[in-house]
Design a protein around this motif. Sequence first.
Motif, PDB file in Angstrom:
ATOM      1  N   GLY A 187      -8.091   1.777 -10.205  1.00  0.00           N
ATOM      2  CA  GLY A 187      -7.979   3.186  -9.869  1.00  0.00           C
ATOM      3  C   GLY A 187      -8.847   3.569  -8.685  1.00  0.00           C
ATOM      4  N   ASP A 188     -10.020   2.950  -8.560  1.00  0.00           N
ATOM      5  CA  ASP A 188     -10.904   3.239  -7.415  1.00  0.00           C
ATOM      6  C   ASP A 188     -10.253   2.818  -6.102  1.00  0.00           C
ATOM      7  N   SER A 189      -9.543   1.688  -6.110  1.00  0.00           N
ATOM      8  CA  SER A 189      -8.863   1.243  -4.887  1.00  0.00           C
ATOM      9  C   SER A 189      -7.738   2.206  -4.506  1.00  0.00           C
ATOM     10  N   PHE A 205      -7.350   4.179  -0.945  1.00  0.00           N
ATOM     11  CA  PHE A 205      -6.150   4.192  -0.104  1.00  0.00           C
ATOM     12  C   PHE A 205      -5.774   5.622   0.274  1.00  0.00           C
ATOM     13  N   LEU A 206      -5.757   6.512  -0.717  1.00  0.00           N
ATOM     14  CA  LEU A 206      -5.362   7.893  -0.448  1.00  0.00           C
ATOM     15  C   LEU A 206      -6.362   8.581   0.474  1.00  0.00           C
ATOM     16  N   GLU A 210      -5.377   6.765 -11.787  1.00  0.00           N
ATOM     17  CA  GLU A 210      -5.533   5.860 -12.924  1.00  0.00           C
ATOM     18  C   GLU A 210      -4.176   5.498 -13.519  1.00  0.00           C
ATOM     19  N   GLY A 211      -3.264   6.460 -13.583  1.00  0.00           N
ATOM     20  CA  GLY A 211      -1.920   6.155 -14.081  1.00  0.00           C
ATOM     21  C   GLY A 211      -1.196   5.175 -13.188  1.00  0.00           C
ATOM     22  N   CYS A 212      -1.361   5.338 -11.871  1.00  0.00           N
ATOM     23  CA  CYS A 212      -0.765   4.401 -10.917  1.00  0.00           C
ATOM     24  C   CYS A 212      -1.320   3.002 -11.125  1.00  0.00           C
ATOM     25  N   ALA A 213      -2.632   2.880 -11.329  1.00  0.00           N
ATOM     26  CA  ALA A 213      -3.245   1.559 -11.525  1.00  0.00           C
ATOM     27  C   ALA A 213      -2.704   0.889 -12.788  1.00  0.00           C
ATOM     28  N   ARG A 214      -2.505   1.671 -13.857  1.00  0.00           N
ATOM     29  CA  ARG A 214      -1.978   1.089 -15.098  1.00  0.00           C
ATOM     30  C   ARG A 214      -0.535   0.628 -14.931  1.00  0.00           C
ATOM     31  N   ILE A 215       0.263   1.407 -14.224  1.00  0.00           N
ATOM     32  CA  ILE A 215       1.650   1.004 -13.982  1.00  0.00           C
ATOM     33  C   ILE A 215       1.699  -0.259 -13.123  1.00  0.00           C
ATOM     34  N   GLU A 224       0.826  -1.203   0.000  1.00  0.00           N
ATOM     35  CA  GLU A 224       0.000   0.000   0.000  1.00  0.00           C
ATOM     36  C   GLU A 224       0.864   1.258   0.000  1.00  0.00           C
ATOM     37  N   ASP A 225       1.978   1.239   0.741  1.00  0.00           N
ATOM     38  CA  ASP A 225       2.873   2.401   0.761  1.00  0.00           C
ATOM     39  C   ASP A 225       3.407   2.693  -0.638  1.00  0.00           C
ATOM     40  N   PHE A 226       3.809   1.658  -1.348  1.00  0.00           N
ATOM     41  CA  PHE A 226       4.331   1.841  -2.698  1.00  0.00           C
ATOM     42  C   PHE A 226       3.254   2.408  -3.625  1.00  0.00           C
ATOM     43  N   ILE A 227       2.045   1.889  -3.547  1.00  0.00           N
ATOM     44  CA  ILE A 227       0.963   2.342  -4.415  1.00  0.00           C
ATOM     45  C   ILE A 227       0.624   3.808  -4.142  1.00  0.00           C
ATOM     46  N   CYS A 228       0.549   4.184  -2.875  1.00  0.00           N
ATOM     47  CA  CYS A 228       0.220   5.571  -2.536  1.00  0.00           C
ATOM     48  C   CYS A 228       1.327   6.524  -2.984  1.00  0.00           C
ATOM     49  N   MET A 229       2.576   6.130  -2.813  1.00  0.00           N
ATOM     50  CA  MET A 229       3.685   6.980  -3.264  1.00  0.00           C
ATOM     51  C   MET A 229       3.646   7.153  -4.776  1.00  0.00           C
ATOM     52  N   LEU A 230       3.381   6.070  -5.516  1.00  0.00           N
ATOM     53  CA  LEU A 230       3.302   6.143  -6.968  1.00  0.00           C
ATOM     54  C   LEU A 230       2.132   7.007  -7.412  1.00  0.00           C
ATOM     55  N   ALA A 231       1.004   6.910  -6.720  1.00  0.00           N
ATOM     56  CA  ALA A 231      -0.176   7.715  -7.077  1.00  0.00           C
ATOM     57  C   ALA A 231       0.080   9.197  -6.845  1.00  0.00           C
ATOM     58  N   MET A 232       0.808   9.544  -5.793  1.00  0.00           N
ATOM     59  CA  MET A 232       1.115  10.945  -5.527  1.00  0.00           C
ATOM     60  C   MET A 232       2.026  11.537  -6.588  1.00  0.00           C
ATOM     61  N   GLU A 233       2.868  10.712  -7.194  1.00  0.00           N
ATOM     62  CA  GLU A 233       3.795  11.199  -8.224  1.00  0.00           C
ATOM     63  C   GLU A 233       3.167  11.170  -9.616  1.00  0.00           C
ATOM     64  N   THR A 234       2.122  10.384  -9.818  1.00  0.00           N
ATOM     65  CA  THR A 234       1.489  10.287 -11.139  1.00  0.00           C
ATOM     66  C   THR A 234       0.026  10.693 -11.012  1.00  0.00           C
ATOM     67  N   SER A 235      -0.860   9.735 -11.047  1.00  0.00           N
ATOM     68  CA  SER A 235      -2.297   9.929 -10.829  1.00  0.00           C
ATOM     69  C   SER A 235      -2.867   8.579 -10.421  1.00  0.00           C
TER      70      SER A 235
END
Length: 286
Positions: free
Chosen positions: A138-140, A144-145, A123-128, A110-121
């Motif tokens: 993307g909804d998940s 988390f955020l 939906e972009g985080c979900a695709r990566i 979860e920490d990795f996903i939230c950090m990636l979402a803060m740097e991208t978006s």
Amino acid sequence: MDSPNTLILDHFFPTDVLKITEVIETEKIVIHMKSVSRFCICPKCHQTLEHSHGTYIRKVQDLPILGKNVQLRIKAHEYLCKNAACPVITVAETFNGFLNANRRMTQRCEDFICMLAMETSCEGCARICQAMNLHISGDSVIRFLTERYEAQPVPVCGETIGIDDFAFKKRNRYGTVIVDETTHKPVAILNGRDSNTLKAWLQQNKQVKRITRDRAGAYASAIGEILPDAMQIADRFHLHQNLLEAIQNALKSAVPADIKIPIDQIPADFQSPEENQTAKEESKKK
């Protein structure tokens, strides 16, 4: 004895509470584990629980290993809370911050996903993550955020704050941001920029004594009504803006907008832009 070239998975898990029993590798990696803990802390009454009620299998997703999706199958304990005043009857154990209650992912995942979402978006985080074989939508990511934002402590401001408006969507929806002048960090974002919005926030923060603001009348009236003894300070940007406006008005009144040049003062060899263009075209034809 383990080979120095062997990756030891135990080093990546809390061995004091979890033990690996089996690793199965196909198109994904499934790691079977069992809990070796002997007690649990009740999240409500905070008592130490030692009476095990039973076991169950927790299916949890962890960070990928070499591009393969990793699934944990953890045989965890349930403990009985014998405190009659506690509303909780059974408690599922957590693992020292590695895996929290009612979660389908490890904390580091979860920490990795939230950090990636803060740097991208989101939906972009979900695709990566999908490209990394880490299954999430993307909804998940948004959930988390949102959970982490709501879990943050309410920021407390000092005696000096700064207030300004901003646009959520230009010409459509505006808000008010309040910044602590000591830490230079936002302490509140209000929906709207009218006096009623600011009044409700000032009612809860009457320790404020100095306020830096723009020249908006709505903010001035709200501060004067709720905190009449607070010092209101015009910020530097708007002072410069007001000074520039005063200079422009003075120049407009003293200097005419159009300056006409008399015909008798025009040099004899002066050519207009049209005449210059005509002369260039004629020279090209020659």
